[in-house]
Design a protein around this motif. Structure first.
Motif, short mmCIF file in Angstrom:
data_model
loop_
_atom_site.label_atom_id
_atom_site.label_comp_id
_atom_site.label_asym_id
_atom_site.label_seq_id
_atom_site.Cartn_x
_atom_site.Cartn_y
_atom_site.Cartn_z
N LYS A 153 7.32 -23.57 -23.54
CA LYS A 153 8.74 -22.53 -23.19
C LYS A 153 7.91 -20.73 -23.03
N GLY A 154 6.56 -20.81 -23.02
CA GLY A 154 6.27 -20.26 -22.23
C GLY A 154 6.47 -18.68 -22.52
N THR A 155 6.47 -18.44 -23.94
CA THR A 155 7.94 -17.17 -23.75
C THR A 155 6.79 -16.34 -24.75
N ILE A 156 6.90 -14.84 -24.96
CA ILE A 156 5.82 -14.07 -25.42
C ILE A 156 6.20 -14.11 -27.22
N GLY A 157 5.49 -14.42 -27.78
CA GLY A 157 5.79 -13.75 -29.47
C GLY A 157 5.94 -15.13 -30.38
N ASP A 158 6.31 -16.21 -30.06
CA ASP A 158 6.91 -17.33 -30.41
C ASP A 158 6.23 -17.90 -31.31
N TRP A 159 5.09 -17.38 -31.99
CA TRP A 159 4.20 -17.73 -33.01
C TRP A 159 4.91 -16.89 -33.79
N LYS A 160 6.03 -16.01 -33.83
CA LYS A 160 7.06 -15.86 -35.00
C LYS A 160 7.66 -16.50 -35.53
N HIS A 161 8.25 -17.64 -35.26
CA HIS A 161 8.76 -18.58 -35.41
C HIS A 161 7.81 -19.85 -36.25
N HIS A 162 7.20 -19.75 -36.25
CA HIS A 162 5.88 -20.56 -36.55
C HIS A 162 5.12 -20.18 -37.35
N LEU A 163 4.32 -19.42 -37.33
CA LEU A 163 3.31 -18.59 -38.54
C LEU A 163 4.29 -18.01 -39.78
N THR A 164 3.44 -18.68 -41.09
CA THR A 164 4.53 -17.31 -42.15
C THR A 164 3.72 -16.39 -42.59
N VAL A 165 4.67 -15.21 -43.04
CA VAL A 165 3.64 -13.50 -43.43
C VAL A 165 2.84 -13.53 -43.68
N GLU A 166 2.06 -15.09 -45.07
CA GLU A 166 0.31 -14.86 -45.29
C GLU A 166 -0.64 -15.48 -43.99
N GLN A 167 -0.19 -16.62 -43.14
CA GLN A 167 -1.18 -16.98 -42.47
C GLN A 167 -0.34 -15.65 -41.35
N ASN A 168 0.11 -14.82 -40.79
CA ASN A 168 -0.29 -14.31 -39.61
C ASN A 168 -0.92 -12.94 -40.70
N GLU A 169 -0.96 -12.43 -41.77
CA GLU A 169 -2.18 -11.75 -42.56
C GLU A 169 -3.07 -12.10 -42.11
N ARG A 170 -3.60 -13.02 -41.73
CA ARG A 170 -4.75 -14.05 -42.03
C ARG A 170 -5.20 -13.92 -41.27
N PHE A 171 -4.59 -14.48 -40.67
CA PHE A 171 -4.84 -14.46 -38.96
C PHE A 171 -4.77 -12.38 -38.06
N ASP A 172 -4.20 -11.37 -38.65
CA ASP A 172 -4.85 -9.98 -38.26
C ASP A 172 -5.81 -9.58 -38.52
N ARG A 173 -6.40 -10.34 -39.54
CA ARG A 173 -7.50 -9.66 -40.50
C ARG A 173 -9.02 -10.25 -39.80
N ILE A 174 -8.61 -11.24 -39.61
CA ILE A 174 -9.66 -12.27 -38.81
C ILE A 174 -9.85 -11.49 -37.42
N PHE A 175 -9.09 -11.70 -36.62
CA PHE A 175 -8.52 -10.48 -34.89
C PHE A 175 -8.98 -9.37 -35.58
N GLN A 176 -9.27 -8.43 -36.31
CA GLN A 176 -9.54 -7.37 -36.39
C GLN A 176 -10.77 -7.46 -36.39
N MET A 177 -11.57 -7.84 -37.27
CA MET A 177 -12.22 -8.06 -37.93
C MET A 177 -14.04 -8.81 -36.62
N LYS A 178 -13.22 -9.56 -35.87
CA LYS A 178 -14.24 -9.63 -34.73
C LYS A 178 -13.47 -9.09 -33.71
N MET A 179 -12.48 -8.50 -32.85
CA MET A 179 -12.27 -7.65 -32.16
C MET A 179 -11.50 -6.06 -32.17
N LYS A 180 -11.99 -5.91 -33.19
CA LYS A 180 -11.72 -4.26 -33.16
C LYS A 180 -11.96 -2.97 -31.76
#
Length: 293
Positions: A253-280
């Motif tokens: 696909k090569g698109t931007i934001g395709d993750w929104k069609h695959h990750l659940t709300v819980e998965q997205n929120e979990r990823f965000d928490r890890i991202f913020q912890m490691k990349m803040k």
């Protein structure tokens, strides 16, 4: 070197793809001779690697731009660490273009003289994860996952080729002063390919005429690459029986934001928490959605 895994090989704490790796080269990579005019594309997997191969091929080779030479981009800009085509790097004419997923600490010592150039492409990790999930299920050389939750766990544990995404980008960025390196964001390249090509060609000190620039931009669009057998790897992979099915494409696909069609709300929120912890405290910006500026 830990080679007990069917799909992965651990070398100095970094996971390579077992079936693709040139073990002899990687064991002597520290002393790999670097020329001043060498150019490396370095990425974490699924971050725009093949796209950038095409861009550099078009910038450097007139025969690629005008289609007078039928050479695949994987041969023009071969993977340094892969054994598939047994490239004789020593006898390649200059300037040599390379592709690699290596982490900063495995880079040849000669890259630190700051003469050879590195173009590092990075992409928002949710889209990397999504693309990687589909890619791993398509190719027989990668471990498949039953679902994206299963793959997400391996991705966040760094148990995939490329190891941990956070470590890869942090390592290269935090040691950027050791190298002659340009960081390019995948999403900005998607939004303004022409400006991105100009930025890359300027860094490489390759002046393009307006006609050549038009040709590079046109042939490096996602749709044109998907139709170009020299650029998209489809024929190579299917002819060598590397795919689990005849359906599907290397360039999905090569698109931007395709993750929104695959990750659940819980998965997205979990990823965000890890991202913020490691990349803040990480200074490079990220774009997560096509509408984001």
């Amino acid at each position: 070197m830990d080679n007990t895994d069917t799909y992965l090989l651990n070398f100095k704490g970094y996971y390579f793809q077992h079936s693709l790796l040139d073990v002899d080269l990687i064991e002597h990579l520290d002393d790999f001779e670097i020329r001043d005019d060498d150019v490396f594309i370095i990425t974490y997997p699924k971050s725009g690697t093949i796209w950038t191969q095409q861009i550099l091929s078009l910038i450097y080779f007139e025969g690629h731009r005008n289609r007078s030479e039928l050479v695949n981009t994987c041969d023009r800009v071969p993977f340094l660490e892969h054994s598939a085509h047994k490239v004789d790097h020593v006898n390649r004419p200059s300037p040599r273009l390379f592709t690699s997923h290596i982490p900063y600490y495995l880079a040849p010592k000669g890259l630190k003289n700051q003469k050879a150039k590195i173009v590092y492409i990075y992409r928002n990790p949710k889209d990397v994860l999504t693309s990687y999930f589909h890619f791993s299920n398509w190719l027989v050389t990668f471990e498949p996952s039953d679902n994206i939750e299963h793959f997400m766990k391996r991705f966040l544990d760094g148990k995939v080729m490329g190891s941990l995404w956070f470590d890869h980008i942090r390592g290269w960025y935090e040691h950027r002063h050791d190298f002659n390196i340009l960081f390019m964001m995948y999403e900005e390249m998607k939004k303004d390919l022409r400006s991105s090509v100009l930025k890359i060609s300027s860094f490489l000190e390759k002046e393009l005429s307006e006609e050549d620039l038009d040709a590079v931009v046109n042939q490096a669009t996602f749709q044109n690459m998907k139709l170009d057998p020299q650029a998209n790897y489809d024929c190579i992979l299917k002819s060598e029986n590397w795919t689990r099915t005849e359906e599907g494409y290397f360039l999905r696909k090569g698109t931007i934001g395709d993750w929104k069609h695959h990750l659940t709300v819980e998965q997205n929120e979990r990823f965000d928490r890890i991202f913020q912890m490691k990349m803040k405290d990480f200074p490079l910006k990220f774009i997560w959605d096509i509408n984001e500026e």
